[in-house]
Motif scaffolding. Sequence first.
Motif, PDB file in Angstrom:
ATOM      1  N   PHE A   1     -15.784   5.658  -5.244  1.00  0.00           N
ATOM      2  CA  PHE A   1     -16.678   5.096  -4.249  1.00  0.00           C
ATOM      3  C   PHE A   1     -15.843   4.487  -3.126  1.00  0.00           C
ATOM      4  N   GLY A   2     -16.423   4.479  -1.927  1.00  0.00           N
ATOM      5  CA  GLY A   2     -15.715   3.911  -0.795  1.00  0.00           C
ATOM      6  C   GLY A   2     -15.861   4.719   0.474  1.00  0.00           C
TER       7      GLY A   2
ATOM      8  N   GLU B   1     -15.666   8.796  -1.627  1.00  0.00           N
ATOM      9  CA  GLU B   1     -14.571   9.162  -0.750  1.00  0.00           C
ATOM     10  C   GLU B   1     -14.283  10.659  -0.870  1.00  0.00           C
TER      11      GLU B   1
ATOM     12  N   GLU C   1     -29.233   6.374  -3.132  1.00  0.00           N
ATOM     13  CA  GLU C   1     -28.986   5.049  -2.587  1.00  0.00           C
ATOM     14  C   GLU C   1     -27.611   4.561  -3.042  1.00  0.00           C
ATOM     15  N   GLY C   2     -26.959   3.783  -2.191  1.00  0.00           N
ATOM     16  CA  GLY C   2     -25.681   3.210  -2.567  1.00  0.00           C
ATOM     17  C   GLY C   2     -24.536   3.741  -1.729  1.00  0.00           C
ATOM     18  N   GLN C   3     -23.359   3.161  -1.937  1.00  0.00           N
ATOM     19  CA  GLN C   3     -22.174   3.527  -1.176  1.00  0.00           C
ATOM     20  C   GLN C   3     -21.750   4.957  -1.492  1.00  0.00           C
ATOM     21  N   GLY C   4     -21.254   5.647  -0.470  1.00  0.00           N
ATOM     22  CA  GLY C   4     -20.852   7.030  -0.627  1.00  0.00           C
ATOM     23  C   GLY C   4     -19.530   7.184  -1.350  1.00  0.00           C
TER      24      GLY C   4
ATOM     25  N   ASP D   1     -17.605   6.357   3.870  1.00  0.00           N
ATOM     26  CA  ASP D   1     -18.424   5.765   4.925  1.00  0.00           C
ATOM     27  C   ASP D   1     -19.832   6.355   4.969  1.00  0.00           C
TER      28      ASP D   1
ATOM     29  N   LEU E   1     -24.281   8.352  -0.147  1.00  0.00           N
ATOM     30  CA  LEU E   1     -23.907   8.856  -1.462  1.00  0.00           C
ATOM     31  C   LEU E   1     -24.609  10.182  -1.695  1.00  0.00           C
TER      32      LEU E   1
END
Length: 386
Positions: free
Chosen positions: A246-247, A265, A260-263, A249, A252
């Motif tokens: 994860f991390g 890398e 939903e949530g952080q994408g 920009d 996800l």
Amino acid sequence: MSRLRRVTDTALIVVAAGSGTRLGRGVPKAFAEVAGAPILEHALRGLAAIDAALVVVVPAGLEADAAVIAARAGVTVSVVVGGETRADSVAAGLDAARDARWVLVHDAARALTPAAQVERVIAALRAGASAVVPVLPVVDTIRAVTPASLAEPDELGAIVDRAGLRAMQTPQGFDATVLRRAYAEADARVASTDDAQLVQALGLPVAAVRGDDLAFKITTPADADRAESLLGPAIRVGVGADVHAFGGDGPLRLAGLEWEGQGLEGHSDGDAVCHAIVDALLGAAGLGDIGGLVGVDDPQHAGAHGEVFVRAAVARLAEHGWRPVNVAVQVLGVRPRIGTRRDEAQGALSAMVGAPVSVSGTTTDGLGALGRGEGVQAIATALIRR
């Protein structure tokens, strides 16, 4: 009578009307399966890139089957019904190819013939030859026989100097006018299994080009076994794995869906599920991995969705005669919860692959980076069929 569907000055007649008695499969030889597909299908796949209109000559009643086989092989053909003899079948093919300037006659039973051999024949015709035959040197010791020795096989004649002998293969290529004349003037009392022989009977020369060991004729069970070993298994399995932290920009994205949530890398969208599927498919076919397919840092794929890579992998498989049967993927990680959208994910992935895809999810009981929620891993297993 079907006519040619491809605009070209060259026609390639594939003779597939033989009974296949010596092969012993209970069906006409070209329709017997080897390595998971009919012999005719293997032959047509090998001719897909040739710039020629394809005419397939088959036994009566198998026209529809031949059309289906051609579609699977990815080629457009004109299907005609053959006759009682090979000469009758070639004549039927010539009738369907009446507008061609050059005609090639090929045995479907030589199903592994490399395209390069076909191109050599065509090149010789375009260079001015009126008849061309691919040949190979004879490597076995050859002895002559006399009518008397036929009944006594242990009594053979003299050894024939094989340096002056050549084994003939197909496709044999002809100026269409010359071959039509050869058939029109052929002595009906003399049985011929070779078109070049009829042309030579007119007093015309026949040129030779280099043949290929792969262009052997599948006639006996031993020949079929040899072809099977060369074509490889009809079914293959591949495994692929991918992991992303994860991390990222962007949003996800996983299993072709947005969550939903952080994408994640990655140079692309970081869809570990799609990437694992790509490696599983390519690995099953022996075609490398995702890096070899699209490059790991190609600018044009920056941020690209995983679907782009999956569809590219499926297309690459098709180019090499493979199609997916099914794929199973397991997702390892704390989030997202795959089970909440399992059906949606399976539907999206199945549409990409063109075959059923099943998806399951599991955690690692808090162990390691995945257990701490630092990323997602996917492991895919793909089954493909020739």
